[in-house]
Design a protein around this motif. Structure first.
Motif, mmCIF file in Angstrom:
data_model
loop_
_atom_site.group_PDB
_atom_site.id
_atom_site.type_symbol
_atom_site.label_atom_id
_atom_site.label_comp_id
_atom_site.label_asym_id
_atom_site.label_seq_id
_atom_site.Cartn_x
_atom_site.Cartn_y
_atom_site.Cartn_z
ATOM 1 N N ASN A 165 -8.221 -6.853 0.320
ATOM 2 C CA ASN A 165 -8.447 -6.906 -1.130
ATOM 3 C C ASN A 165 -7.419 -6.013 -1.820
ATOM 4 O O ASN A 165 -7.637 -4.804 -1.957
ATOM 5 N N PRO A 166 -6.282 -6.560 -2.270
ATOM 6 C CA PRO A 166 -5.231 -5.745 -2.900
ATOM 7 C C PRO A 166 -5.714 -4.922 -4.084
ATOM 8 O O PRO A 166 -5.182 -3.841 -4.351
ATOM 9 N N ALA A 167 -6.735 -5.392 -4.806
ATOM 10 C CA ALA A 167 -7.237 -4.656 -5.963
ATOM 11 C C ALA A 167 -7.773 -3.285 -5.575
ATOM 12 O O ALA A 167 -7.762 -2.352 -6.385
ATOM 13 N N GLN A 168 -8.255 -3.144 -4.326
ATOM 14 C CA GLN A 168 -8.738 -1.853 -3.864
ATOM 15 C C GLN A 168 -7.638 -0.799 -3.884
ATOM 16 O O GLN A 168 -7.907 0.390 -4.000
ATOM 17 N N VAL A 169 -6.400 -1.232 -3.789
ATOM 18 C CA VAL A 169 -5.263 -0.317 -3.776
ATOM 19 C C VAL A 169 -4.572 -0.257 -5.129
ATOM 20 O O VAL A 169 -4.219 0.813 -5.623
ATOM 21 N N LEU A 170 -4.390 -1.412 -5.755
ATOM 22 C CA LEU A 170 -3.579 -1.495 -6.972
ATOM 23 C C LEU A 170 -4.337 -1.099 -8.235
ATOM 24 O O LEU A 170 -3.707 -0.689 -9.217
ATOM 25 N N SER A 190 -9.578 5.795 -2.896
ATOM 26 C CA SER A 190 -10.606 4.837 -2.530
ATOM 27 C C SER A 190 -10.383 4.295 -1.117
ATOM 28 O O SER A 190 -9.300 4.419 -0.544
ATOM 29 N N SER A 191 -11.423 3.680 -0.590
ATOM 30 C CA SER A 191 -11.310 3.045 0.717
ATOM 31 C C SER A 191 -10.618 1.694 0.575
ATOM 32 O O SER A 191 -10.548 1.123 -0.514
ATOM 33 N N TYR A 192 -10.090 1.196 1.661
ATOM 34 C CA TYR A 192 -9.437 -0.105 1.676
ATOM 35 C C TYR A 192 -9.609 -0.698 3.069
ATOM 36 O O TYR A 192 -9.966 0.008 4.024
ATOM 37 N N GLN A 193 -9.331 -1.964 3.178
ATOM 38 C CA GLN A 193 -9.491 -2.644 4.463
ATOM 39 C C GLN A 193 -8.268 -3.485 4.760
ATOM 40 O O GLN A 193 -7.798 -4.243 3.912
ATOM 41 N N LEU A 194 -7.739 -3.323 5.960
ATOM 42 C CA LEU A 194 -6.633 -4.138 6.441
ATOM 43 C C LEU A 194 -7.117 -4.996 7.601
ATOM 44 O O LEU A 194 -8.081 -4.642 8.297
ATOM 45 N N THR A 195 -6.458 -6.111 7.819
ATOM 46 C CA THR A 195 -6.827 -6.964 8.944
ATOM 47 C C THR A 195 -6.454 -6.311 10.270
ATOM 48 O O THR A 195 -7.075 -6.574 11.306
ATOM 49 N N LYS A 196 -5.439 -5.445 10.249
ATOM 50 C CA LYS A 196 -5.060 -4.640 11.417
ATOM 51 C C LYS A 196 -4.330 -3.402 10.934
ATOM 52 O O LYS A 196 -3.752 -3.390 9.836
ATOM 53 N N TYR A 197 -4.335 -2.351 11.743
ATOM 54 C CA TYR A 197 -3.812 -1.063 11.296
ATOM 55 C C TYR A 197 -2.621 -0.573 12.116
ATOM 56 O O TYR A 197 -2.240 0.591 12.020
ATOM 57 N N ASP A 198 -2.061 -1.465 12.913
ATOM 58 C CA ASP A 198 -0.851 -1.067 13.633
ATOM 59 C C ASP A 198 0.060 -2.272 13.774
ATOM 60 O O ASP A 198 -0.361 -3.425 13.686
ATOM 61 N N ARG A 253 -0.926 6.091 -10.006
ATOM 62 C CA ARG A 253 -1.381 4.707 -9.886
ATOM 63 C C ARG A 253 -0.190 3.829 -9.521
ATOM 64 O O ARG A 253 0.959 4.212 -9.742
ATOM 65 N N PHE A 254 -0.495 2.661 -8.983
ATOM 66 C CA PHE A 254 0.550 1.716 -8.603
ATOM 67 C C PHE A 254 0.584 0.537 -9.575
ATOM 68 O O PHE A 254 -0.448 0.062 -10.037
ATOM 69 N N GLN A 255 1.807 0.084 -9.864
ATOM 70 C CA GLN A 255 2.006 -1.116 -10.670
ATOM 71 C C GLN A 255 2.905 -2.064 -9.896
ATOM 72 O O GLN A 255 4.070 -1.761 -9.652
ATOM 73 N N LEU A 256 2.344 -3.188 -9.499
ATOM 74 C CA LEU A 256 3.090 -4.148 -8.683
ATOM 75 C C LEU A 256 4.061 -4.934 -9.559
ATOM 76 O O LEU A 256 3.675 -5.531 -10.561
ATOM 77 N N ILE A 257 5.355 -4.919 -9.185
ATOM 78 C CA ILE A 257 6.365 -5.681 -9.917
ATOM 79 C C ILE A 257 7.147 -6.546 -8.935
ATOM 80 O O ILE A 257 7.091 -6.352 -7.711
ATOM 81 N N ASP A 258 7.855 -7.504 -9.483
ATOM 82 C CA ASP A 258 8.657 -8.396 -8.659
ATOM 83 C C ASP A 258 9.910 -7.683 -8.164
ATOM 84 O O ASP A 258 10.477 -6.836 -8.867
ATOM 85 N N LEU A 259 10.356 -8.020 -6.982
ATOM 86 C CA LEU A 259 11.543 -7.397 -6.406
ATOM 87 C C LEU A 259 12.767 -7.597 -7.286
ATOM 88 O O LEU A 259 13.596 -6.692 -7.441
ATOM 89 N N VAL A 260 12.885 -8.767 -7.893
ATOM 90 C CA VAL A 260 14.028 -9.039 -8.780
ATOM 91 C C VAL A 260 14.028 -8.083 -9.961
ATOM 92 O O VAL A 260 15.077 -7.560 -10.368
ATOM 93 N N VAL A 261 12.856 -7.818 -10.536
ATOM 94 C CA VAL A 261 12.744 -6.880 -11.659
ATOM 95 C C VAL A 261 13.145 -5.478 -11.213
ATOM 96 O O VAL A 261 13.871 -4.772 -11.932
ATOM 97 N N ALA A 262 12.688 -5.070 -10.041
ATOM 98 C CA ALA A 262 13.041 -3.745 -9.517
ATOM 99 C C ALA A 262 14.551 -3.614 -9.356
ATOM 100 O O ALA A 262 15.144 -2.581 -9.705
ATOM 101 N N GLU A 263 15.188 -4.649 -8.830
ATOM 102 C CA GLU A 263 16.640 -4.621 -8.643
ATOM 103 C C GLU A 263 17.365 -4.582 -9.982
ATOM 104 O O GLU A 263 18.370 -3.869 -10.133
ATOM 105 N N GLN A 264 16.875 -5.314 -10.958
ATOM 106 C CA GLN A 264 17.507 -5.329 -12.278
ATOM 107 C C GLN A 264 17.434 -3.948 -12.925
ATOM 108 O O GLN A 264 18.417 -3.482 -13.528
ATOM 109 N N ARG A 265 16.307 -3.285 -12.823
ATOM 110 C CA ARG A 265 16.145 -1.955 -13.407
ATOM 111 C C ARG A 265 17.048 -0.938 -12.709
ATOM 112 O O ARG A 265 17.636 -0.071 -13.358
#
Length: 288
Positions: A165-170, A190-198, A253-265
């Motif tokens: 659940n990405p919202a748990q992190v973002l 907060s807690s979060y859950q991954l399908t695997k941890y390694d 806090r985290f704000q998810l952005i597109d890789l293209v936007v990150a490169e442009q900035r």
């Protein structure tokens, strides 16, 4: 260049430009955490090959100059900077301004600070370096960081899909742990859950956020070169500067952005630096 200054007390680290090209040998580039403040300081003193740099976490009792120097202070700003000369005169220094300071002088910084890491760069006095005396950041770097943000831009990492659940992190706040260091920022939240941890040990970079079972860890400049935890997110290169200026126990806090936007900035920032270099050289030529 360490002979240029004697440091008394405080929490101060010697720092230089990143050294790229050796990660395949397990050697990280290292370098300053707030790379932009450091680079601006280096540009302001003429980008000399021979210089001395310090990353200041807690201000020392004093810096004692061992010889005449050209210097500038950038990054987190203290309320007060004083230079006490051997003749007894006192000069109040300005942040982000280049000065020539005589040997034997003592520099003291104190008062309230905005940010977490301050940078002091020094170089020898010579005909070339004297041309940069009096330069100020605000006259050339119009698009630099205007204040520090606790909202960090991130892009998806190779194992982003491991998040159940990405919202748990973002969508939740994270607190910077006091156990953080220059290898990585540990986050409490907060807690979060991954399908695997390694994962099979794989390459990591500055800003990689590894998700262990206990907590996320944002890797910094003194990190390892490979890791075995899922690389769920990556903090952008520009946001790493904001992170570097955020003290322990503060909330981010985290704000998810597109890789293209990150490169442009990032490219826009590099363009700003290139334009500042040109403007500085024009000013120096005009003064000759």
């Amino acid at each position: 260049m360490s002979a240029l200054v004697k440091v008394s007390g405080g929490l101060v680290f010697s720092v230089s430009k990143p050294n790229y090209g050796k990660q395949d040998y397990g050697i990280t580039p290292q370098g300053p955490l707030d790379w932009l403040s450091f680079l601006i300081a280096h540009i302001l003193i003429g980008e000399p090959a021979d210089f001395c740099g310090y990353e200041i976490i807690s201000a020392p009792t004093e810096f004692i100059l061992q010889q005449d120097v050209i210097l500038v202070i950038t990054g987190a700003e203290y309320a007060n900077y004083y230079c006490y000369s051997v003749t007894g005169s006192v000069l109040q220094l300005r942040h982000n301004t280049v000065y020539e300071i005589k040997a034997g002088s003592r520099i003291i910084m104190n008062g309230k600070r905005i940010g977490f890491r301050t940078y002091l760069l020094l170089t020898n006095v010579n005909i070339e370096s004297k041309q940069y005396i009096g330069l100020q950041r605000d006259n050339f770097f119009y698009s630099t960081l205007s204040g520090y943000s606790n909202v960090l831009d991130v892009v998806t990492g190779p194992e982003f899909d491991y998040l159940v659940n990405p919202a748990q992190v973002l969508d939740t706040p994270w607190q910077i742990s006091h156990l953080s260091d220059t290898m990585g920022v540990r986050l409490n939240g907060s807690s979060y859950q991954l399908t695997k941890y390694d994962i099979l040990s794989s390459a990591v970079c500055d800003g990689t956020i590894q998700f262990t079972k206990e907590q996320p860890i944002i890797l910094l400049t003194n990190r390892q070169t490979i890791g075995g935890y899922p690389r769920v997110l990556v903090v952008t290169k520009l946001s790493l500067c904001h992170l570097a200026q955020t003290p322990f126990n503060k909330i981010i806090r985290f704000q998810l952005i597109d890789l293209v936007v990150a490169e442009q900035r990032l490219q826009a920032t590099y363009q700003m630096l290139a334009m500042a270099r040109i403007a500085i050289q024009r000013k120096i030529l005009a003064n000759k």
